[in-house]
Design an enzyme around this catalytic site. Structure first.
Site, short mmCIF file in Angstrom:
data_model
loop_
_atom_site.label_atom_id
_atom_site.label_comp_id
_atom_site.label_asym_id
_atom_site.label_seq_id
_atom_site.Cartn_x
_atom_site.Cartn_y
_atom_site.Cartn_z
N HIS A 1 0.81 -1.22 0.00
CA HIS A 1 0.00 0.00 0.00
C HIS A 1 0.84 1.26 0.00
O HIS A 1 0.39 2.31 -0.45
CB HIS A 1 -0.95 0.01 1.19
CG HIS A 1 -2.16 -0.84 1.01
ND1 HIS A 1 -2.14 -2.19 1.24
CD2 HIS A 1 -3.41 -0.54 0.58
CE1 HIS A 1 -3.35 -2.69 0.97
NE2 HIS A 1 -4.13 -1.71 0.56
N GLY A 2 2.01 1.18 0.55
CA GLY A 2 2.83 2.39 0.54
C GLY A 2 4.14 2.21 1.26
O GLY A 2 4.27 1.33 2.10
#
Lengths: 462, 382
Positions: A326-327
């Protein structure tokens, strides 16, 4: 270019649609879908079109190799090269600075004289999604689940389909293969109503619900250190619903756009806030990602086979990497690890858990998910720590601006997520009152877009 | 019939596949229709349809009973609007003057402070004309390019106005910072500008870039953004302070920030202007106008502890101009003194809901300019 923008609604979509249905052959429609996909992508940053084209070409050639060669060594190379290439692209563009800054921090703790400079790297939008498309294609081809296509434009139209290009759903080739094969005989009239229905519902979810909540909680969370405990709870509950309506709204719009072009994209959300336990939550939330993680990471690691330690390890590793996907921030890793631990815990207490009343299981599951979103939303572990502390230890603070609107929106969102069918459960053949009501809400969305401009979707940052 | 027995080919009018594309098309037609009809039916100010290189639309006239301050607008603060009637007109050159340029003895260049005023009679040029008894012509503009013309552009304009010698007054607001040297002009760019003036390019640019539907939707949405229904995201752009007499006053948040650090001083533009205009037989003077905060910061009920005196930037600019041999008039002290004097009576030199000075402030500025010129033995009119 965003789906909720006038450039898209007034120009890109009508032109793409009109030309697509004027074209008659499969290859013509593949070429047009590829072209529109690259135009759509170029509207974000034309320089990264080359990157997507490179990833597409490598995977396509590897697919041809898998068709041609039966030798295990060559077949393995045909799988390893494109997967490594895609993971390398992700690693360089998404995680380089994360790795450098983490190394600097660890070195600083250890007293080592290292200070790696942070690079000026722009994250290509959608890279997390289209690399997964090509990876799943190659792995499925290697496993014999699908037969790779010889038609380059069929494959490139699958990778660059604008509906799912920048924020999913992650569509596996096997899900869309049949529709692509029959794209020249797709029924325009049949798909028109359902396509626009999905699109409208998605736009309403995004513009009227998600963006309204965001308008209130984003300024408040920028000053999170001044929030009271009640303020934090309202913001976190607001974010819980903002994230769902934003992302599921986007997915609905993507599915709707797919229908308009004769393609059935898979369901990505199945009423996740009705989940009865954490495992059930992950069968309902971002289904395309969670199923990819299950099929391409969890199961190859061993899945649910083996000792309890092995299974727990597999769960934790899968969720940690899922969080990292996701990041490039430790908050996402912690969020993934948190869910991994919850899944492990659920395995251990499944028996007693199942004996609890249904409403209590849903409530506890939702609260556990809400706590996890604190890490997801926070920009740093320090912010997450502050928010969590205020959620569970009373803290007085300033009043929240537009608090009654926020309470109303949370109430409305909760009623929808708890009691309403999800978009895939509707028949999408609306009665006159329902059709008119949806049209009115659609017009309201256009008014809001005129008044406030187009806000990006939350999952674009991934 | 599909598998569920529904006749999908019967397009019911309420079917979303039938209704929504038509609604989108209708919205597009309405939007484009409003854009095309705009100059006929709607008034959106004197700058939108101006030709390239001009300050305002020529021969423009507008009147409003409901004008209010730019800070109240910027901050979306309808409860702090102080309504007033205003009129705005331009001459055949597209500048805001009482009448066309005849027998012009002085030309005023500058920014929005140089053409500010509720009526054309209140502007700095008009007040200087009344005080001095000779014609001062304004070529001021809010356009950052036009407010800093090149020496050649000034001389061309002076020729059009049939000015033989005379005074060029260059007004500059503190907040805008040091003026940038304009790009060198050449025949090609002037030719292109002339072509652009004649061609429909500007019209197309306005058609594509400006949407009345968007403007109205934004205004309607701002009604909801009142910090009760929805947060007001614009409020942070404006700061509301209380003066020692109990009245409130709005300030531009950006005007208050520069006092945290020393600002760069540059006088190159004015030095070049002074040299070239003097060579061409004109006199030249720079007029420095302070921000509202610089004038009123000592009058606040709770004045901030500032690292730097707000007057510092203009004082340093003034000193640098004097060293460069460029005549300069700094209006800060005169405005501060008069503002303090007027505060007890509840009158002001700047609008409380606007960044600009009002007719009283302009009058103080005009008198100070005239007195300063007299003190150096110069006349505005010779």
């Amino acid at each position: 270019m965003l789906f909720n923008s006038f450039r898209f609604l007034y120009f890109f979509l009508p032109v793409s649609y009109a030309v697509f249905w004027l074209l008659k052959t499969r290859t013509q429609r593949y070429v047009w879908l590829t072209t529109t996909g690259y135009i759509f992508y170029a509207s974000w940053n034309y320089k990264f079109c080359a990157l997507m084209a490179f990833s597409t070409s490598v995977a396509y050639l590897a697919g041809l190799g898998l068709l041609r060669w039966q030798d295990p060594m060559r077949r393995r190379l045909c799988a390893v090269i494109p997967v490594t290439t895609d993971l390398a692209l992700l690693g360089v563009f998404k995680y380089t600075n994360f790795a450098l800054s983490t190394t600097n921090r660890v070195a600083s703790w250890l007293g080592l004289p290292t200070d790696f400079p942070v690079w000026d790297i722009v994250l290509p939008v959608g890279i997390s999604f289209y690399t997964f498309h090509t990876i799943t294609y190659i792995v499925d081809a290697y496993r014999g689940v699908i037969v790779p296509t010889r038609n380059f434009f069929e494959f490139s139209s699958y990778v660059s389909l604008f509906a799912q290009l920048v924020a999913g759903p992650i569509v596996r080739f096997r899900h869309i293969e049949s529709d692509l094969e029959h794209i020249d005989v797709a029924d325009r009239a049949r798909n028109l109503g359902i396509g626009w229905s999905f699109f409208a519902i998605g736009l309403i979810k995004k513009v009227l619900i998600a963006d309204t909540i965001a308008a209130i909680i984003d300024p408040a969370l920028r000053q999170y250190s001044e929030l009271s405990s009640i303020g934090v709870w309202l913001c976190v509950l607001g974010y819980t619903h903002q994230l769902y309506f934003d992302f599921s709204g986007y997915s609905d719009m993507a599915v709707g756009l797919g229908y308009l072009f004769g393609l059935r994209l898979p369901q990505n959300f199945r009423s996740p806030y009705k989940a009865t336990d954490v495992a059930d939550f992950w069968r309902r939330w971002h289904i395309s990602l969670s199923s990819c993680l299950r099929d391409y990471l969890y199961i190859p690691l061993g899945g649910g086979r083996g000792s309890a330690f092995a299974v727990n390890r597999n769960l934790l590793v899968t969720m940690l990497l899922g969080g990292l996907w996701h990041g490039a921030n430790w908050t996402f890793v912690v969020w993934g690890g948190y869910h991994g631990l919850l899944l492990i815990l659920h395995r251990g207490v499944r028996g007693p858990w199942e004996r609890l009343p249904l409403w209590l299981r849903r409530l506890i599951t939702l609260l556990l998910v809400v706590v996890g979103w604190v890490f997801f939303r926070s920009t740093s572990l320090e912010m997450a720590g502050t928010l969590l502390h205020r959620m569970f230890v009373w803290h007085a603070g300033g009043p929240l601006v537009a608090v009654y609107t926020l309470i109303l929106m949370i109430g409305l969102a909760t009623a929808i997520t708890q009691f309403s069918p999800n978009t895939f459960e509707f028949r999408h053949h609306w009665s006159a009152p329902a059709g008119v009501a949806l049209a009115i809400l659609f017009i309201m969305c256009l008014f809001v877009m005129y008044g406030t401009g187009s806000s990006p979707f939350l999952y674009f940052q991934f | 019939m599909n598998a569920r027995g529904v006749d999908v080919r019967a397009q019911r009018w309420w079917s979303l596949g039938h209704l929504l594309p038509r609604l989108v098309a209708a919205m597009l037609l309405v939007d484009m229709g409003l854009r095309i009809a705009m100059p006929v039916w709607f008034d959106f100010g004197p700058t939108l349809h101006r030709a390239p290189g001009e300050a305002f639309v020529r021969n423009y006239q507008a009147y409003s009973e409901w004008s209010y301050g730019d800070l109240a607008r910027l901050g979306n603060l309808p409860h702090l609007r102080l309504y007033r009637s205003s009129s705005f007109s331009t001459d055949s050159h597209g500048f805001r003057n009482v009448e066309d340029g005849k027998d012009v003895r002085a030309m005023l260049i500058g920014d929005s402070f140089a053409h500010a005023g509720l009526t054309n009679q209140e502007t700095l040029a008009a007040q200087l004309t009344r005080i001095a008894g000779c014609r001062v012509y304004s070529t001021a503009s809010a356009d950052p390019v036009i407010q800093l013309p090149s020496p050649a552009a000034i001389l061309r304009l002076a020729q059009q106005l049939e000015m033989r010698g005379g005074l060029i007054i260059a007004e500059r607001l503190e907040r805008l910072g040091p003026p940038r040297m304009p790009d060198p002009e050449d025949r090609v760019s002037r030719l292109l500008r002339g072509i652009a003036r004649l061609s429909p390019a500007r019209r197309v640019q306005v058609l594509l870039g400006f949407s009345p539907a968007k403007l109205w939707a934004e205004q309607l949405f701002k009604v909801l953004q009142d910090d009760r229904i929805l947060p007001n995201p614009y409020a942070s752009l404006v700061v509301k302070k209380t003066l020692w007499n109990g009245d409130w006053m709005l300030f531009y948040e950006r005007e208050m920030k520069p006092y945290e650090a020393r600002r760069r001083v540059s006088v190159e533009y004015w030095t070049v202007l002074s040299r070239e205009l003097t060579r061409a037989g004109f006199r030249f003077v720079v007029v420095l106008v302070p921000n509202k905060y610089t004038v009123y910061y000592r009058s606040l009920a709770d004045p901030a502890q500032l690292a730097l005196r707000p007057e510092t930037f203009l004082e340093e600019t003034e000193a640098a101009l004097r060293v460069a041999g460029v005549p300069v008039i700094n209006l800060t002290r005169a405005l501060q003194l008069q503002a303090e004097k007027d505060l007890a009576g509840g009158s002001y030199l700047y609008y409380r809901d606007d960044t600009h000075w009002n007719s009283s402030g302009i009058e103080v500025g005009a008198f100070q300019i005239w007195r300063a010129l007299q003190a150096t033995g110069q006349s505005l009119c010779s």
